[in-house]
Design a protein around this motif. Structure first.
Motif, PDB file in Angstrom:
ATOM      1  N   SER A  92       0.834  -1.187   0.000  1.00 34.65           N
ATOM      2  CA  SER A  92       0.000   0.000   0.000  1.00 34.65           C
ATOM      3  C   SER A  92       0.872   1.241   0.000  1.00 34.65           C
ATOM      4  O   SER A  92       1.975   1.229   0.545  1.00 34.65           O
ATOM      5  N   TYR A 100      -3.504   3.895  -2.291  1.00 33.05           N
ATOM      6  CA  TYR A 100      -3.404   2.824  -3.270  1.00 33.05           C
ATOM      7  C   TYR A 100      -3.032   1.495  -2.612  1.00 33.05           C
ATOM      8  O   TYR A 100      -2.315   1.468  -1.620  1.00 33.05           O
ATOM      9  N   PHE A 124      -1.215  -1.465  -4.227  1.00 26.00           N
ATOM     10  CA  PHE A 124      -0.570  -1.902  -5.463  1.00 26.00           C
ATOM     11  C   PHE A 124      -0.345  -3.408  -5.440  1.00 26.00           C
ATOM     12  O   PHE A 124       0.154  -3.946  -4.458  1.00 26.00           O
TER      13      PHE A 124
END
Lengths: 148, 154
Positions: A12, B19, B21
């Motif tokens: 993250s 995010y 990822f």
């Protein structure tokens, strides 16, 4: 994260943009007044009052320069209940996004209504501003609206 | 705040995006190998190009890449720029050189730093070799290579 040969790696991360926007004289004045606990709009060429203050006339496209004070109370013209707020919502409990037409204004503005529960919301209900504890010259100086 | 604060002329409106990822199969393989100090790319069965880091497909041929190819940690500077403006959140102090480095045996450059040389002496075609971080610092990241340094005599 697994130590040996994981099937898929994930990570993250946060991407942040540190925007500072120039307000210009009209929005700047609107926000300066908000910081003082007052709400102002601008008057258009056909006599309507727009809140939040708008910079240009929607009909003639001329710059708007006449500011008009409006009330802290108004009426909900439409709304949508948020039963489960997400992390970036300013109210961390169920609330309504609502269009509120303040007394003295001719168009509604988007904000939040803290009514406690969905059953307390209805179109046409009267609401009043709940000011933020500390006002800084931002639309969030209006913490939200509450039933009047 | 004074008694007569200045009129509002600007507002801070930061935007923060969260995010999660996911590396995907090909990049996971690459990162697992780089953690062992090895650089492993993939070869396209169509055009035979070798890609480091691998993306699991060939952008030119539009087909999956599966064959793994280990390459050396040495190559040439294909292009570069000297970064003078600090990047928020980036610990590297300007001026530094960001370069597209074409590793020997590969067909697509990868982005990394060039250091241990005057920035003014960096040039296109310069031979460079990876400067690895100490082994105990290796993780699932291309940053196991601290930067690339000039090869003697180049």
């Amino acid at each position: 994260m697994a130590e040996t040969n994981p099937e898929l790696l994930t990570k993250s991360f946060e991407l942040g943009y540190t925007y500072t926007r120039s307000t210009g004289p009209v929005i700047g004045h609107f926000l300066t007044e908000l910081r003082e606990g007052r709400i102002v709009g601008t008057r258009t060429s056909d006599g309507r009052v727009l809140v939040p203050a708008a910079e240009y006339d929607p009909v003639s496209a001329e710059a708007l320069t006449e500011f008009v004070s409006v009330a802290e109370e108004g009426v909900v013209t439409t709304w949508s209940w948020v039963a489960e707020p997400i992390s970036h919502h300013l109210l961390q409990k169920p609330f309504a996004f609502a269009l509120v037409r303040l007394d003295g204004a001719d168009v509604p503005m988007l904000h939040m209504v803290d009514a406690g529960e969905e059953g307390a919301m209805r179109t046409g209900m009267r609401v009043r501003v709940r000011w933020a504890a500390e006002r800084r010259g931002s639309i969030t100086d209006i913490a939200c609206f509450e039933p009047a | 705040m004074s008694d007569t604060p200045a009129p509002v002329t600007g507002i801070e409106v930061p935007i923060n995006l969260q995010y999660e990822f996911t590396a995907g199969k090909a990049l996971t393989r690459f990162l697992t190998r780089i953690r062992e100090g090895r650089i492993v790319g993939q070869r396209c069965p169509g055009c035979n190009n070798v890609y480091v880091p691998p993306r699991g497909m060939c952008a030119a041929c539009g087909i999956p890449t599966e064959e793994e190819v280990e390459v050396v940690d040495e190559g040439i500077v294909e292009s570069f720029t000297v970064v003078h403006i600090p990047i928020p959140g980036n610990p590297i102090k300007p001026p530094f050189v960001a370069a597209n480095i074409l590793l020997d045996g590969t067909d697509m450059a990868c982005l990394h730093r060039v250091s241990e040389v005057d920035n003014a002496r960096v040039h296109v075609g310069m031979r460079v070799k990876a400067r690895w971080k100490p082994r105990e610092e290796w993780d699932y990241t291309f940053e196991n290579i601290a930067w690339f340094r000039p090869v003697e005599g180049s």
